[in-house]
Scaffold this motif. Structure first.
Motif, PDB file in Angstrom:
ATOM      1  N   LYS A 180      28.573  38.492  50.470  1.00 24.61           N
ATOM      2  CA  LYS A 180      29.792  39.155  50.893  1.00 24.61           C
ATOM      3  C   LYS A 180      30.882  38.098  51.049  1.00 24.61           C
ATOM      4  O   LYS A 180      30.626  37.009  51.546  1.00 24.61           O
ATOM      5  CB  LYS A 180      29.528  39.838  52.238  1.00 24.61           C
ATOM      6  N   ILE A 181      32.090  38.433  50.608  1.00 27.42           N
ATOM      7  CA  ILE A 181      33.211  37.497  50.750  1.00 27.42           C
ATOM      8  C   ILE A 181      33.989  37.882  52.002  1.00 27.42           C
ATOM      9  O   ILE A 181      34.686  38.893  52.022  1.00 27.42           O
ATOM     10  CB  ILE A 181      34.163  37.560  49.524  1.00 27.42           C
ATOM     11  N   GLY A 182      33.853  37.096  53.032  1.00 26.85           N
ATOM     12  CA  GLY A 182      34.546  37.381  54.287  1.00 26.85           C
ATOM     13  C   GLY A 182      34.061  38.685  54.891  1.00 26.85           C
ATOM     14  O   GLY A 182      32.905  39.072  54.741  1.00 26.85           O
ATOM     15  N   LYS A 183      34.956  39.369  55.583  1.00 27.08           N
ATOM     16  CA  LYS A 183      34.565  40.603  56.268  1.00 27.08           C
ATOM     17  C   LYS A 183      34.971  41.833  55.470  1.00 27.08           C
ATOM     18  O   LYS A 183      34.758  42.959  55.891  1.00 27.08           O
ATOM     19  CB  LYS A 183      35.219  40.644  57.655  1.00 27.08           C
ATOM     20  N   ASP A 184      35.586  41.596  54.334  1.00 26.38           N
ATOM     21  CA  ASP A 184      36.182  42.690  53.572  1.00 26.38           C
ATOM     22  C   ASP A 184      35.224  43.205  52.482  1.00 26.38           C
ATOM     23  O   ASP A 184      35.108  42.622  51.420  1.00 26.38           O
ATOM     24  CB  ASP A 184      37.491  42.159  52.953  1.00 26.38           C
ATOM     25  N   ASP A 185      34.527  44.311  52.774  1.00 29.24           N
ATOM     26  CA  ASP A 185      33.593  44.884  51.795  1.00 29.24           C
ATOM     27  C   ASP A 185      34.300  45.295  50.516  1.00 29.24           C
ATOM     28  O   ASP A 185      33.769  45.143  49.422  1.00 29.24           O
ATOM     29  CB  ASP A 185      32.909  46.125  52.388  1.00 29.24           C
ATOM     30  N   LYS A 186      35.497  45.827  50.696  1.00 29.57           N
ATOM     31  CA  LYS A 186      36.242  46.327  49.545  1.00 29.57           C
ATOM     32  C   LYS A 186      36.573  45.180  48.595  1.00 29.57           C
ATOM     33  O   LYS A 186      36.375  45.291  47.385  1.00 29.57           O
ATOM     34  CB  LYS A 186      37.528  47.012  50.032  1.00 29.57           C
ATOM     35  N   LEU A 187      37.048  44.059  49.173  1.00 31.07           N
ATOM     36  CA  LEU A 187      37.392  42.911  48.334  1.00 31.07           C
ATOM     37  C   LEU A 187      36.140  42.396  47.619  1.00 31.07           C
ATOM     38  O   LEU A 187      36.177  42.076  46.432  1.00 31.07           O
ATOM     39  CB  LEU A 187      38.035  41.799  49.170  1.00 31.07           C
ATOM     40  N   THR A 188      35.013  42.348  48.334  1.00 24.24           N
ATOM     41  CA  THR A 188      33.767  41.883  47.723  1.00 24.24           C
ATOM     42  C   THR A 188      33.436  42.726  46.493  1.00 24.24           C
ATOM     43  O   THR A 188      33.103  42.190  45.432  1.00 24.24           O
ATOM     44  CB  THR A 188      32.620  41.938  48.746  1.00 24.24           C
ATOM     45  N   GLU A 189      33.541  44.042  46.642  1.00 23.33           N
ATOM     46  CA  GLU A 189      33.274  44.940  45.503  1.00 23.33           C
ATOM     47  C   GLU A 189      34.239  44.688  44.361  1.00 23.33           C
ATOM     48  O   GLU A 189      33.848  44.645  43.199  1.00 23.33           O
ATOM     49  CB  GLU A 189      33.404  46.402  45.951  1.00 23.33           C
ATOM     50  N   GLU A 190      35.499  44.526  44.727  1.00 19.35           N
ATOM     51  CA  GLU A 190      36.517  44.287  43.693  1.00 19.35           C
ATOM     52  C   GLU A 190      36.252  42.977  42.954  1.00 19.35           C
ATOM     53  O   GLU A 190      36.453  42.895  41.741  1.00 19.35           O
ATOM     54  CB  GLU A 190      37.914  44.243  44.320  1.00 19.35           C
ATOM     55  N   ILE A 191      35.810  41.969  43.696  1.00 21.60           N
ATOM     56  CA  ILE A 191      35.542  40.671  43.053  1.00 21.60           C
ATOM     57  C   ILE A 191      34.394  40.824  42.046  1.00 21.60           C
ATOM     58  O   ILE A 191      34.467  40.333  40.917  1.00 21.60           O
ATOM     59  CB  ILE A 191      35.226  39.584  44.107  1.00 21.60           C
ATOM     60  N   LEU A 192      33.347  41.536  42.470  1.00 20.29           N
ATOM     61  CA  LEU A 192      32.215  41.740  41.561  1.00 20.29           C
ATOM     62  C   LEU A 192      32.646  42.488  40.303  1.00 20.29           C
ATOM     63  O   LEU A 192      32.134  42.232  39.210  1.00 20.29           O
ATOM     64  CB  LEU A 192      31.100  42.512  42.266  1.00 20.29           C
ATOM     65  N   ALA A 193      33.618  43.375  40.473  1.00 20.92           N
ATOM     66  CA  ALA A 193      34.085  44.167  39.330  1.00 20.92           C
ATOM     67  C   ALA A 193      35.124  43.428  38.498  1.00 20.92           C
ATOM     68  O   ALA A 193      35.513  43.892  37.425  1.00 20.92           O
ATOM     69  CB  ALA A 193      34.665  45.488  39.838  1.00 20.92           C
ATOM     70  N   ALA A 194      35.572  42.267  39.001  1.00 20.34           N
ATOM     71  CA  ALA A 194      36.666  41.564  38.322  1.00 20.34           C
ATOM     72  C   ALA A 194      36.191  40.673  37.177  1.00 20.34           C
ATOM     73  O   ALA A 194      36.995  40.052  36.491  1.00 20.34           O
ATOM     74  CB  ALA A 194      37.449  40.723  39.331  1.00 20.34           C
ATOM     75  N   GLY A 195      34.873  40.638  36.973  1.00 20.77           N
ATOM     76  CA  GLY A 195      34.335  39.839  35.878  1.00 20.77           C
ATOM     77  C   GLY A 195      34.472  40.577  34.559  1.00 20.77           C
ATOM     78  O   GLY A 195      35.033  41.665  34.491  1.00 20.77           O
ATOM     79  N   PRO A 196      33.956  39.973  33.485  1.00 20.51           N
ATOM     80  CA  PRO A 196      34.067  40.610  32.170  1.00 20.51           C
ATOM     81  C   PRO A 196      33.300  41.935  32.092  1.00 20.51           C
ATOM     82  O   PRO A 196      32.242  42.086  32.705  1.00 20.51           O
ATOM     83  CB  PRO A 196      33.458  39.566  31.226  1.00 20.51           C
ATOM     84  N   ASN A 197      33.850  42.884  31.357  1.00 21.69           N
ATOM     85  CA  ASN A 197      33.228  44.191  31.122  1.00 21.69           C
ATOM     86  C   ASN A 197      32.900  44.332  29.658  1.00 21.69           C
ATOM     87  O   ASN A 197      33.790  44.271  28.815  1.00 21.69           O
ATOM     88  CB  ASN A 197      34.206  45.306  31.531  1.00 21.69           C
ATOM     89  N   PHE A 198      31.636  44.489  29.351  1.00 17.80           N
ATOM     90  CA  PHE A 198      31.256  44.660  27.936  1.00 17.80           C
ATOM     91  C   PHE A 198      29.882  45.302  27.847  1.00 17.80           C
ATOM     92  O   PHE A 198      29.178  45.417  28.844  1.00 17.80           O
ATOM     93  CB  PHE A 198      31.258  43.314  27.198  1.00 17.80           C
TER      94      PHE A 198
END
Ligand SMILES: Nc1ncnc2c1ncn2[C@@H]1O[C@H](COP(=O)(O)OP(=O)(O)OP(=O)(O)O)[C@@H](O)[C@H]1O
Ligand SMILES: O=C([O-])CC(=O)C(=O)O
Ligand SMILES: [Ca+2]
Ligand SMILES: [Mn+2]
Length: 671
Positions: A653-671
């Protein structure tokens, strides 16, 4: 004919020859007037008044005057400072502090320290300081306790030049006045030989295990290596000691002491750390951290954990670092950086492997990137103030440089492309492992005979528009540099916060492995926080701090590819520095924020359609590849490498922000 016995320089060879103004056989010749009195009454007398010396030694003693007293008479505070302390007493206390640093932990006595150069006779009356532990030994005194070690304390660059040139092979003055040196067998850092003492505290605090740069060692082994280094240093005629500072933020300044055996190392750290004023030096007291650099001496491979003859050991509890078996000076700089990566986050301050500069209006930009991606090159910008090129802190006060100097790569350095760095290579600068003409001493920056990692280390004020003190307000732009030798990342893309964090944690670059002939495959490197070799805590700790600070201060993230375009290494070409500079200009000015953007496939990066001064067709990499199939294949290959690397962090988890953590995981390449 004159025989050998009465040979003379006269043309006739006989005694009748008369030297000018001389006397022959009692006949007195008129004296020759060398300075006839002129009509205007001016007599050109070029004979100077005689020197006030009776002997050569006296003459030499006239040449040097004593340095100005370095103790403020009043208002001084700190361990050494006292208005009533005599200069002699102060020197003694300084030596005592150094002696304590150099003391063996197993013997009761030693070393005997003397201030000054062992090769200089006379001038310095030896002030001997002998380190005692708690009692004075009566028996078991060792030979090492009987010998003297001279301490060369905070020498000036000129003095260090003389030491290097007199005593260190491979030290020369180049045509521009820099000191060219060799770092020995190691011409780069040795991350696999860097160890951290694992104790009750660090066991919990630090990042250990897969992906971590922290390779463990125990306290006892550290002490074995420390003793080895200290014994080596004390066995020498002389050691260099630098007392300096790290971090330009006065609230969070760290005092460091570097004990080394080479003038090269002392000058390097003189340049790289913050140089104390004479007053600050008098107040120095006990250092917060000490480096024992015994790099000429190997570690003992019978010692537990040692896997080569090189060992760089950090003990955070003792606040000490020991270097054995490598003379590469960057180990000291980056070792201290590692320490800052531990100390600063504990105080809520983010430590960063980044360059930093500031525009005329106070807009600050950070340049992250792995080695060779352009931090030094791009932060050194003639139109902006340089805050620093490699190591910074980001706190509630803003940004501050950790160092007092820069360490520029100089392979293929050119006066035209990097004039400020070129001009910084002058008297005082250390030039490592470069090749030069043996007669003219002109450096050939294209020559890789010793290494490709040739470097110049200079004080930051050698850059004309350095910002002194090296601090600035809250950053506006966070520029992530990647040298993508695959040639598929766009020259510039705008990132949202989650993407910035994704790329910060990934820490990607791809350089070309090896310097041998023949085309080599690009080698992807992922190094968390663009500096995995230096971080001490888990990468998500730094990432959380970065996200929080970027959010709070509204900084924009950018990804800039300073690597290949038009194909991978071998078929494409490295993006022209001139274009990268234009891109960076557009980021600084704020104009790039206003540009029109299109989103790329796979990486989902926002790329501008136009940047002033840059050919638009290069902004989208696919346009520059002739073989579109190969482009797609290469892009997917790189995306796969990103995904595989990020698996390491997917469960954090990145900091206390669950939403940001999810967004970071989704910010990688999509293929
Ligand atoms: N388009 C480009 N952008 C940036 N640098 C480039 C570019 N093309 C070539 N270069 C060269 O790449 C090198 C970048 O090295 P630089 O010293 O800036 O690395 P760094 O990020 O500071 O690394 P380190 O952390 O090891 O000091 C320089 O030699 C520079 O001349
Ligand atoms: O530390 C060094 O040797 C050079 C450097 O800046 C890096 O590798 O990041
Ligand atoms: Ca650099
Ligand atoms: Mn660096």
């Amino acid at each position: 004919m004159a025989s050998n016995g009465d040979f003379s320089f006269t043309n006739g060879g006989g005694s009748e020859a008369t030297p000018p103004g001389g006397q022959v056989a009692g006949k007195i010749l008129p004296k020759i007037q060398t300075h006839p009195k002129r009509e205007n009454g001016i007599c050109h007398d070029d004979s100077a008044p005689p020197v006030k010396a009776q002997t050569i030694d006296q003459l030499h003693s006239l040449q040097k005057k004593k340095s100005a007293p370095t103790t403020p008479i009043t208002g001084a505070q700190g361990a050494f400072a006292s208005p009533t302390l005599s200069e002699e007493e102060r020197h003694k206390q300084q030596l005592q502090s150094i002696s304590a640093s150099l003391a063996s932990l197993t013997r009761d006595s030693g070393p005997k320290l003397v201030k000054g150069d062992p090769n200089r006779k006379g001038s310095d009356t030896p002030k001997v300081v002998h380190h005692h532990h708690h009692f004075t030994p009566t028996v078991s005194i060792s030979d090492s306790a009987l010998k003297f070690t001279h301490v060369l304390y905070n020498l000036s660059p000129a003095e260090l030049y003389e030491q290097a040139i007199k005593h260190e092979h491979g030290s020369f003055i180049t045509a521009s006045g820099a000191l060219a040196t060799l770092s020995g067998a190691k011409t780069g850092r040795s991350p696999r030989d860097k160890r951290i003492v694992r104790d009750e505290t660090t066991e919990h605090d630090l990042w250990w295990g897969k992906g971590s740069p922290n390779i463990e060692m125990d306290e006892h082994t550290f002490l074995v290596n420390r003793e080895r280094a200290v014994d080596y240093l004390n066995s020498l005629d002389k050691v260099f000691v630098n007392d300096q500072f790290l971090n330009w933020d006065p609230e969070h300044r760290i005092k460091v002491r570097i004990v080394s055996a080479r003038a090269y190392h002392s000058l390097f750290m003189h340049n790289m750390c913050i140089r104390p004023t004479p007053e600050e030096l008098e107040d120095f007291g006990t250092p917060d951290f000490t480096i024992y650099n015994a790099g000429q001496f190997p570690c003992n491979r019978f010692t537990h954990y040692m896997t080569s003859s090189t060992s760089i050991d950090i003990n955070l509890a003792r606040r000490e670092m020991v270097i054995l078996g490598t003379q590469y000076a960057g180990e000291m700089k980056k070792g201290l950086f590692g320490v800052m990566h531990y100390l600063m986050p504990k105080r809520g301050i983010l430590s960063l492997h980044s360059g930093c500069n500031m525009g005329k209006d106070g807009d600050v930009a950070l340049f992250f990137g792995l080695s060779g991606t352009g931090k030094t090159t791009l932060s050194t910008d003639h139109n902006r103030f340089l805050i620093g090129d490699d190591e910074h802190c980001w706190s509630d006060n803003g940004v501050s440089n950790i160092e007092g100097g820069c360490y520029a790569k100089c392979i293929d350095l050119s006066r035209e492309k990097e004039p400020d760095i070129w001009n910084a290579i002058k008297f005082g600068t250390v030039l490592e492992n470069v090749v030069f003409d043996e007669h003219t001493r002109e450096v050939d920056y294209s020559d890789k005979s010793v290494t490709e990692n040739t470097r110049a280390s200079y004080p930051i004020e050698y850059i004309p528009n350095a910002k002194i003190p090296c601090v600035g307000p809250q950053p506006k732009n966070v520029i992530l540099l990647a040298c993508d030798a695959f040639g598929v990342l766009p020259p510039v893309s705008k990132l949202n916060l989650a993407q910035t964090m994704y790329h910060f944690i990934s820490g990607y670059t791809a350089l070309v492995a090896g310097t041998e002939d023949g085309i080599k495959e690009p080698q992807a490197t992922f190094s968390a926080c663009f500096g995995a070799a230096f971080i001490m805590l888990h990468p998500t700790k730094y990432a959380a701090m970065l996200a929080e600070k970027m959010q709070k201060h509204g900084a924009t993230g950018w990804l800039v590819n300073t690597g290949w375009s038009g194909g991978s290494y071998g078929s494409g070409k490295r993006i022209k520095l001139q274009y990268t500079r234009k891109i960076i200009d557009a980021i600084h000015s704020g104009s790039l924020l206003e540009a029109e953007y299109v989103k790329t496939d796979v990486f989902g990066l926002e790329i501008p359609t136009e940047v002033p001064g840059v050919p638009s067709e290069i902004l989208s990499p696919v346009n520059t590849w002739e073989d579109k199939e190969l482009y797609k294949e290469t892009l997917l290959k790189l995306a796969g490498l990103f995904r595989k690397n990020f698996d390491l962090f997917a469960s954090y988890k990145i900091g206390k922000d669950d939403k940001l953590t999810e967004e970071i995981l989704a910010a990688g390449p999509n293929f």
